[in-house]
Structure formats: structure tokens, C-alpha cells
Write an enzyme that holds these catalytic residues in place. Structure first.
Site, PDB file in Angstrom:
ATOM      1  N   GLN A 175     103.285 -84.273  57.022  1.00 54.02           N
ATOM      2  CA  GLN A 175     103.901 -84.324  58.347  1.00 54.02           C
ATOM      3  C   GLN A 175     102.891 -84.721  59.412  1.00 54.02           C
ATOM      4  OE1 GLN A 175     105.964 -80.635  59.096  1.00 54.02           O
ATOM      5  NE2 GLN A 175     107.495 -81.022  57.512  1.00 54.02           N
ATOM      6  N   ASP A 321     106.332 -77.803  48.541  1.00 57.33           N
ATOM      7  CA  ASP A 321     107.668 -77.279  48.805  1.00 57.33           C
ATOM      8  C   ASP A 321     108.302 -76.639  47.577  1.00 57.33           C
ATOM      9  OD1 ASP A 321     107.758 -77.898  51.495  1.00 57.33           O
ATOM     10  OD2 ASP A 321     108.578 -79.900  51.156  1.00 57.33           O
ATOM     11  N   ARG A 402     114.572 -72.344  50.734  1.00 50.31           N
ATOM     12  CA  ARG A 402     113.915 -72.433  49.431  1.00 50.31           C
ATOM     13  C   ARG A 402     113.719 -71.038  48.812  1.00 50.31           C
ATOM     14  NH1 ARG A 402     113.112 -77.704  48.916  1.00 50.31           N
ATOM     15  NH2 ARG A 402     112.454 -78.897  50.752  1.00 50.31           N
TER      16      ARG A 402
END
Length: 449
Positions: A175, A321, A402
Site C-alpha cells: 500500500q 493477509d 479475515r
């Protein structure tokens, strides 16, 4: 319409995952497809777009800045690009919802615009650190106001010009890299970002697909400002981050044999496959091909006994992630699994290290949180306190999609039902997760209170 105050999952224990399924389109690529198509010249046609709340927040932001976008309709989107200087000031703050990708990448893209804009988010996003992007963007000349804590709202004020910089990222972050490269499109001179470890390279690949020159020298990525992007056709692969829940689920559930269709296997994203294979996972990549500049394959995964490992540090950025669901794999493995070098997990949608450790403890798993990772002793998984588990007994997902999906997968090996609370944000990341999991063999009961 206001969301319910709490969405809870009650997941039945056991089960086997079998058949063929396709998870939704890649969220990271969906975000970037809208951003670059909007500032390109001409029309871009996108297929496979993820119609979840996070990616839709990005889409809606560009509509409010004057970009005509038709769709999404069954994953199909048409974007009429306005060129590098064609965006217009929105009529108020742009709401990024729960999407950190939207806020961080848009901060870079909008830093060089000629109009002021404010980026806001929900309660979770408003707690996440933004100095990691506002400080290097400030070195380029951007003016971005934050709260005293360095969090959103972000207030971007127009500046006369941005200047390219050489920036060595202290922590690997796609990012941050992408935000600086997008700002670099509007900067004078060259912008170079050096990463301490490889991170996902979707921005660089997609810029190239739009005809923009990007140069890579070992760990350094560079581009020169002032160019132009040209509209194109993009096909978005199925999201490996979404596939990861089923990769782990089929690995840990006896009798499982599952094929996941059309999954993106970008080399910067395959840490979950590499780690599961190192643990003894039975994973086969079939029919390798290319879609929209990204490598794609069908993935076959079958149950296999897993063993604990020390997760290689070089795989952490490639699976950042997917680590929460890999903690579930570790809990079902024989022996000890140790993760270090993943301090970024502390500043995701939740403190994923502590929240996963707390949830695993409720299932009777010995999980020791470390400053930058976790030590997990594999063994039998228990359950929450029965099907009537109250709010204090249920695993708390802390609004982190998640976390919620990871513990739903854990039920495949649990001794009894697993209750999970604060699961509403699953739909923002993985629309249709409950239905798709049910079709594969996992039973999830949803209640909204």
C-alpha cells in the site's frame, strides 16, 4: 439502511470440502483497476470486478469526482477515463468505508490534484495508522492533514507541484509503495521506491497494462511523472486471499478434495501456497495461464496431515493477509509453528496477532502472541460453549472479516460448534462467503441482532 449492531456466525463442527468453486475477483486488483481506468484516456472494460463494499467504495469515490462508470453488472464494469488532469472536486468528503487500500492509495493519487479533498472511513479504518503514507508523501511536497494520532480523516490540500523522491520503505508494504508510485505519476522527475522485501506488484503490472513505463532494478521500482495512461481491457483473476480460506480448509478437513478455479498466482502473493506446502500440504497448480497481465491457475487441494514449521521470514510479505487463516492451519498441525517478522499484523483491521491468539485460546489451542508474530502448539480444537454461546463466550472477530472467516474454517476440525461475533464486515471483503462455503461443505448459520 443501518447495519445490524452485530452479525454472528454459528458454524457446525466437522465437514469435508469437495467439488469445484470460484471465489470472487481479486480485491487488490479491483481497487487498482478503477483508479487507473479513471485517470486513463479512453474507455476501459473490466471483467471479474469484486462487487464487495471495499472495492465499491473506490468505484463510488471516482463517480463523485466526475468519472462515468457503468456497472458493475455481474463483475463487468465500463469506465470512461478522464485523463490525468480530468478529475473534479467531489461535493463533500469521500467515504472509504472499511477499506485501507482505498484510503492509502487514493491519498497518493489525489495528492497531486488541483482541488482539496477529505478522505474519511468507518470507526475501524479511522483507527488505522496513516503516517506511513502521509510522511513520505509529505517529502514529495504533498499537504495532508491527519488527527493528532496520525489517523483519518485525511485532509488533502492542493500544492503547486509534487517532486519525485527516492524512498526506502522501513517496512515492506504494497500500500505504501503503490501510494507513492501513484503520487509519482503527478510529480516532477523520477519517483523510486525500494522495498526491504518483495510485496505485491499489482500496481506496477497494471500501470504497464495501461501503457505507462515502470522500471524495476532489483528491489527498487521507479517511474517518471508526466506520462499518460491509455484505456484497455482487464480481466481480474479470482482472489488468492479469498481462496486461502478454502486452501486451508481442504488441507485440514479429512476427505477433502477441492478445485479452486482461475485463481491469481502472482509471485508476490503465493506465500500461502508456499507455507502450506512447507507444512505438508497437498496443493497442485493446474492449467497455468495469463489473464490481464496476471498469472492464473486452477488450484487443486486435498487433505494432508500438516506439521508445524518456522515460517520463513521471506514468505511473510507474500502472505500477510493470509496469516490469520494460516494460524488455523498451524493449530491443526502436529508440533509447533513459529511466526516472526509480521509486526504489520498489529495494525491491520484489528490487531490480528492478539485477536487470533485470543480466539485460539477459546478453542483450547496454546497460542503465544509475540511482538511480531505467534507461537502455536498444534493439537485438538475444542469449541465455544455450545450452540447457545452468548456474546461473552463467542469468539470476537472485532469487525475483522479475515478473523471471522478464519475461525469459521477452524470449525472443520472443532469438537463442537464455533460461535463468532462481529462478522458483518465479511460481506465487504468476500461477498457470498457463507453461501460458497456451504456449497463446498461447511455449515454456517448467520444471525443478525
Amino acid at each position: 439502511m443501518a447495519q445490524p449492531s452485530d452479525t454472528r456466525y454459528l458454524v457446525a463442527p466437522g465437514g469435508t470440502l469437495r467439488g469445484r468453486l470460484r471465489v470472487p475477483g481479486d480485491k487488490s486488483i479491483s481497487h487498482r483497476s478503477i483508479m487507473l481506468a479513471a485517470i486513463a484516456e479512453g474507455e476501459t472494460r473490466i471483467s471479474g470486478f469484486l462487487e464487495g463494499a471495499d472495492a465499491l467504495a473506490t468505484l463510488q469515490a471516482f463517480r463523485r469526482m466526475g468519472v462515468r462508470i457503468d456497472g458493475p453488472d455481474g463483475g463487468e464494469v465500463r469506465v470512461q477515463g478522464v485523463g490525468m488532469r480530468g478529475l473534479r472536486a467531489p461535493d463533500g468528503p469521500l467515504d472509504m468505508g472499511n477499506s485501507g487500500t482505498s484510503m492509502r492509495l487514493l491519498s497518493g493519487l489525489l495528492a497531486g490534484q488541483s482541488f482539496p479533498v477529505t478522505l474519511v472511513g468507518d470507526a475501524s479504518l479511522s483507527k488505522r495508522p496513516m503516517r506511513r503514507i502521509t510522511e513520505p508523501l509529505g517529502r514529495m511536497g504533498a499537504r495532508i492533514g491527519t488527527t493528532e494520532a496520525g489517523t483519518a480523516p485525511l485532509e488533502l490540500t492542493p500544492v503547486e507541484r509534487l517532486s519525485g523522491i527516492e524512498y526506502a520503505m522501513p517496512v515492506a508494504s504494497a500500500q505504501v509503495k503503490s501510494s507513492l508510485l501513484l503520487a509519482g505519476l503527478y510529480a516532477e522527475g523520477e519517483t523510486c521506491v525500494t522495498e526491504p522485501a518483495p510485496t505485491r506488484d499489482h500496481t506496477e503490472r497494471m500501470l504497464t497494462a495501461f501503457g505507462y513505463s515502470v522500471r524495476r532494478h532489483a528491489a527498487k521500482v521507479c517511474l517518471t511523472g508526466g506520462g499518460r495512461l491509455t484505456g484497455c481491457r482487464l480481466t481480474i483473476p479470482a482472489d488468492i486471499s479469498s481462496a486461502a480460506f478454502f486452501l486451508v480448509g481442504a488441507s485440514i478437513a479429512p476427505g477433502s478434495d477441492l478445485i479452486l478455479e482461475g485463481v491469481g498466482i502472482n509471485p508476490t502473493r503465493v506465500g500461502v501456497i508456499n507455507i502450506l506446502r512447507a507444512m505438508g500440504g497437498d496443493i497442485e497448480l493446474m492449467d497455468r495461464r495469463t489473464a490481464g497481465g496476471e498469472p492464473v491457475a486452477d488450484i487443486r487441494v486435498r487433505h494432508a496431515p500438516l506439521r508445524g514449521i518456522r515460517i520463513p521470514v521471506d514468505q511473510v510479505p507474500l502472505a500477510i493477509d493470509e496469516l490469520p487463516v494460516l494460524f488455523i492451519a498451524a493449530a491443526c498441525a502436529e508440533g509447533e509453528t513459529i511466526l516472526t517478522g509480521a509486526e504489520e499484523l498489529r495494525v491491520k483491521e484489528s490487531d490480528r496477532i492478539q485477536v487470533m491468539a485470543d480466539g485460539l485460546a477459546k478453542l483450547g489451542v496454546c497460542a503465544e502472541p509475540l511482538p511480531d508474530g505467534m507461537r502455536i502448539h498444534g493439537g485438538a480444537l475444542g469449541s465455544t460453549d455450545g450452540p447457545d454461546a452468548g456474546v461473552t463466550d463467542a469468539i470476537d472477530a472485532h469487525g475483522d472479516h479475515r478473523i471471522a472467516m478464519s475461525f469459521a474454517i477452524a470449525a472443520l476440525r472443532a469438537s463442537g460448534p464455533v460461535a463468532i461475533r462481529d462478522c458483518a464486515n465479511v460481506e465487504t471483503s468476500f461477498p457470498g462467503f457463507v453461501e460458497l462455503a456451504g456449497a463446498a461443505g461447511l455449515s454456517i448459520q448467520v444471525t443478525r441482532v
